[in-house]
Motif scaffolding. Sequence first.
Motif, mmCIF file in Angstrom:
data_model
loop_
_atom_site.group_PDB
_atom_site.id
_atom_site.type_symbol
_atom_site.label_atom_id
_atom_site.label_comp_id
_atom_site.label_asym_id
_atom_site.label_seq_id
_atom_site.Cartn_x
_atom_site.Cartn_y
_atom_site.Cartn_z
ATOM 1 N N VAL A 121 13.860 28.449 56.570
ATOM 2 C CA VAL A 121 14.342 29.881 56.880
ATOM 3 C C VAL A 121 15.787 29.966 57.248
ATOM 4 N N ARG A 122 16.341 28.848 56.619
ATOM 5 C CA ARG A 122 17.913 28.797 56.974
ATOM 6 C C ARG A 122 18.560 29.938 56.252
ATOM 7 N N GLY A 123 19.713 30.499 56.972
ATOM 8 C CA GLY A 123 20.173 31.573 56.501
ATOM 9 C C GLY A 123 20.002 32.875 56.953
ATOM 10 N N PHE A 124 18.661 32.913 57.787
ATOM 11 C CA PHE A 124 18.230 34.212 58.367
ATOM 12 C C PHE A 124 18.698 34.427 59.767
ATOM 13 N N GLY A 125 19.443 33.446 60.110
ATOM 14 C CA GLY A 125 19.752 33.477 61.477
ATOM 15 C C GLY A 125 20.817 32.537 61.917
ATOM 16 N N PRO A 126 21.126 32.302 63.218
ATOM 17 C CA PRO A 126 22.074 31.089 63.485
ATOM 18 C C PRO A 126 21.368 29.909 63.482
ATOM 19 N N GLU A 127 22.083 28.873 62.870
ATOM 20 C CA GLU A 127 21.514 27.640 62.727
ATOM 21 C C GLU A 127 21.547 26.960 64.032
ATOM 22 N N LYS A 128 20.500 26.001 64.347
ATOM 23 C CA LYS A 128 20.496 25.096 65.795
ATOM 24 C C LYS A 128 20.930 23.781 65.055
ATOM 25 N N PRO A 129 21.494 23.057 66.030
ATOM 26 C CA PRO A 129 22.154 21.707 65.670
ATOM 27 C C PRO A 129 20.551 20.951 65.546
ATOM 28 N N ALA A 130 20.973 20.064 64.713
ATOM 29 C CA ALA A 130 19.767 19.162 64.585
ATOM 30 C C ALA A 130 19.121 18.288 65.754
ATOM 31 N N LEU A 131 18.098 17.946 65.864
ATOM 32 C CA LEU A 131 17.343 17.304 67.093
ATOM 33 C C LEU A 131 17.998 15.701 66.720
ATOM 34 N N THR A 132 18.226 15.165 67.939
ATOM 35 C CA THR A 132 18.478 13.482 67.800
ATOM 36 C C THR A 132 17.215 12.846 67.197
ATOM 37 N N PRO A 133 17.509 11.503 66.650
ATOM 38 C CA PRO A 133 16.275 11.014 66.148
ATOM 39 C C PRO A 133 15.203 10.421 67.342
ATOM 40 N N GLU A 134 15.722 10.294 68.466
ATOM 41 C CA GLU A 134 14.700 10.078 69.523
ATOM 42 C C GLU A 134 13.809 11.496 69.935
ATOM 43 N N LEU A 135 14.394 12.650 69.888
ATOM 44 C CA LEU A 135 13.620 13.887 69.954
ATOM 45 C C LEU A 135 12.989 14.369 68.806
ATOM 46 N N GLU A 136 13.472 13.844 67.614
ATOM 47 C CA GLU A 136 12.640 14.198 66.553
ATOM 48 C C GLU A 136 11.333 13.554 66.445
#
Length: 219
Positions: free
Chosen positions: A81-96
């Motif tokens: 859904v990229r491009g349909f709103g403000p992009e959030k920063p990616a999660l850190t590897p630990e949170l992912e």
Amino acid sequence: MEASATGCGLDGQGATAAESSLPGLRRSSIKPDCALLEEAAQLKTEGNAFYKEKNIRSAIGRYHRALLILRSLDSEVMTSVRGFGPEKPALTPELEALLRSIQVDCYNNLAVCLLQRQKVDYARVLEYSLRVLHWQPGNIKALYRAGVATLEMGDAQAAKQYLTQACREQPHDANVRKHLQRAEERLNRELQKEKAMYRGMFASIQKDSSAEEGINQTN
């Protein structure tokens, strides 16, 4: 997690190492993503408690709510859904890794909840199991439940593949071996039925051929 890989127990009954050790989870006001992950983990825990009380409906509701929260953080979902709103920063590897762990537990637990119902939706059990296998191809519980679901849906060949892989990972699990035997027996019956069908076809062809030769000789 219980000793048997395929029993009716739940995944992630206690806090995982990632859940308990990540500092952001206890300071959710500082990191909103951590707050969402903490909320999802709490919902999963509540779902597990409801399951133990045999309140399957409430357990399912908690797992679904947890997964809905996680969707907003899932990089695989947000990429589409990229491009349909403000992009959030990616999660850190630990949170992912924590996000995936909670997702896997919730989908596995949803599958086992559905298997407890009087009328089992095997298509949904398969869907949830395949989601787990997308992230963890060797997950024994998901392989087992995918095997059970496909067997009940009539695809013994696919069931055998899932259950054979599960059996390789856990060769002494009685549930896996029992359903693998069921799949093999069904495949054998299907093979015998197919052979009988072809024998009947060939016999019919030979009979027609013999009759035709008799007619030609008479003429």
